[in-house]
Design a protein around this motif. Structure first.
Motif, PDB file in Angstrom:
ATOM      1  N   PHE A 136       0.807  -1.218   0.000  1.00 30.43           N
ATOM      2  CA  PHE A 136       0.000   0.000   0.000  1.00 30.43           C
ATOM      3  C   PHE A 136       0.841   1.271   0.000  1.00 30.43           C
ATOM      4  N   THR A 137       2.140   1.152   0.216  1.00 29.94           N
ATOM      5  CA  THR A 137       2.977   2.360   0.227  1.00 29.94           C
ATOM      6  C   THR A 137       3.114   2.962  -1.172  1.00 29.94           C
ATOM      7  N   THR A 138       2.859   2.166  -2.200  1.00 32.75           N
ATOM      8  CA  THR A 138       2.963   2.658  -3.574  1.00 32.75           C
ATOM      9  C   THR A 138       1.597   2.919  -4.200  1.00 32.75           C
ATOM     10  N   MET A 139       0.541   2.813  -3.418  1.00 33.79           N
ATOM     11  CA  MET A 139      -0.818   2.906  -3.942  1.00 33.79           C
ATOM     12  C   MET A 139      -1.419   4.273  -3.647  1.00 33.79           C
ATOM     13  N   ASP A 140      -2.010   4.909  -4.666  1.00 31.35           N
ATOM     14  CA  ASP A 140      -2.740   6.136  -4.399  1.00 31.35           C
ATOM     15  C   ASP A 140      -4.243   5.856  -4.423  1.00 31.35           C
ATOM     16  N   HIS A 141      -5.034   6.839  -4.051  1.00 30.33           N
ATOM     17  CA  HIS A 141      -6.467   6.645  -3.872  1.00 30.33           C
ATOM     18  C   HIS A 141      -7.134   6.222  -5.172  1.00 30.33           C
ATOM     19  N   LYS A 142      -6.761   6.846  -6.279  1.00 29.23           N
ATOM     20  CA  LYS A 142      -7.390   6.534  -7.570  1.00 29.23           C
ATOM     21  C   LYS A 142      -7.110   5.101  -7.991  1.00 29.23           C
ATOM     22  N   GLU A 182      -5.011   7.145   4.367  1.00 29.78           N
ATOM     23  CA  GLU A 182      -5.660   8.013   3.391  1.00 29.78           C
ATOM     24  C   GLU A 182      -6.508   7.226   2.388  1.00 29.78           C
ATOM     25  N   LEU A 183      -6.675   5.931   2.654  1.00 27.01           N
ATOM     26  CA  LEU A 183      -7.440   5.059   1.764  1.00 27.01           C
ATOM     27  C   LEU A 183      -8.613   4.402   2.471  1.00 27.01           C
ATOM     28  N   ASP A 184      -8.782   4.691   3.760  1.00 29.88           N
ATOM     29  CA  ASP A 184      -9.727   3.917   4.565  1.00 29.88           C
ATOM     30  C   ASP A 184     -11.173   4.089   4.131  1.00 29.88           C
ATOM     31  N   ASP A 185     -11.503   5.184   3.435  1.00 32.05           N
ATOM     32  CA  ASP A 185     -12.886   5.384   3.012  1.00 32.05           C
ATOM     33  C   ASP A 185     -13.311   4.391   1.939  1.00 32.05           C
ATOM     34  N   LEU A 186     -12.343   3.699   1.323  1.00 35.54           N
ATOM     35  CA  LEU A 186     -12.665   2.726   0.284  1.00 35.54           C
ATOM     36  C   LEU A 186     -12.985   1.349   0.848  1.00 35.54           C
ATOM     37  N   PHE A 187     -12.786   1.178   2.159  1.00 34.62           N
ATOM     38  CA  PHE A 187     -13.041  -0.113   2.798  1.00 34.62           C
ATOM     39  C   PHE A 187     -14.291  -0.034   3.671  1.00 34.62           C
TER      40      PHE A 187
END
Length: 232
Positions: A136-142, A182-187
């Protein structure tokens, strides 16, 4: 079929996964704390409900992933009274497909290609996908949003594992630590694993997109099997 003890002690029962289809979940913990074992329990929970599971292992080979299932199944069968153990083992093998990816080769396009190969050629039609070892360190929201859209279009329940680090204290307002803060809204569901003496504590941070708090959102697990050890 004699599987009631497994269902009762599976920690995922508190999440009512049967009513959470086509959603995306996240398991977070520091390295070596049991993320893969809990993903195996998610797969087993789905299989016991008659579902088919694709287990995606990033950065590990097929044999090592199979060993996770074999080792956990061996311990479970020793601890739980199962009427037909060979039948259970056979059912798990028939309802599970393991894929491996090199870390540099995993992306949305490759994932879609591999899943479509299985589904369109009628080789294996999954209901649930668990993805272990994703960086996840290389993953952005999009990018993650694109993967979520893919899984929703394929009508798949999806679970990821993510590694948190002691020296990174960033955290989202809902309590999800870096690198997923910064990605938690997708889960829809996020659970944390923490050490608790000789056990592992499972803490539900959010479920069905709602924040969770209190003792009702915590379970004490056996670190060998990730099954409920103490259920007060």
């Amino acid at each position: 079929m004699g599987y009631e003890p497994l269902v009762k002690k599976n920690p995922l029962r508190v999440l009512n996964l049967a009513g959470n289809e086509k959603k995306m979940g996240l398991i977070m913990a520091r390295a070596g704390l049991g993320k893969t074992a809990l993903l195996v329990q998610i797969a087993l929970d789905a299989i016991l409900r008659g579902k088919r599971v694709v287990h995606i292992s990033i950065g590990e080979n097929l044999e090592k992933t199979k060993l996770w299932y074999d080792d956990i199944m061996e311990v479970i069968l020793q601890e739980c009274s199962v009427a037909n153990p060979h039948e259970l083992i056979d059912m798990v093998q028939r309802h599970r497909m393991i894929m491996s990816f090199k870390e540099s080769a995993f992306n949305r396009a490759r994932l879609e290609e591999r899943l479509n190969d299985l589904i369109l050629q009628d080789i294996f039609k999954p209901d649930c996908v668990v993805i272990d070892g994703f960086d996840f360190t290389t993953m952005d929201h999009k990018d993650l949003e694109d993967i979520k859209t893919l899984m929703e279009n394929l009508r798949l329940q999806t679970w990821f594992s993510a590694t948190s680090h002691r020296d990174d204290d960033r955290v989202s307002p809902s309590g999800v630590p870096a690198p997923c803060h910064e990605l938690d809204d997708l889960f829809e569901t996020v659970v944390l694993l923490k050490t608790e003496q000789d056990t592992v504590q499972l803490e539900i941070i959010r479920h069905n997109s709602d924040a969770c708090s209190g003792d009702s959102c915590q379970l004490i697990l056996d670190p060998a099997t990730m099954m409920v050890k103490k259920d007060d």
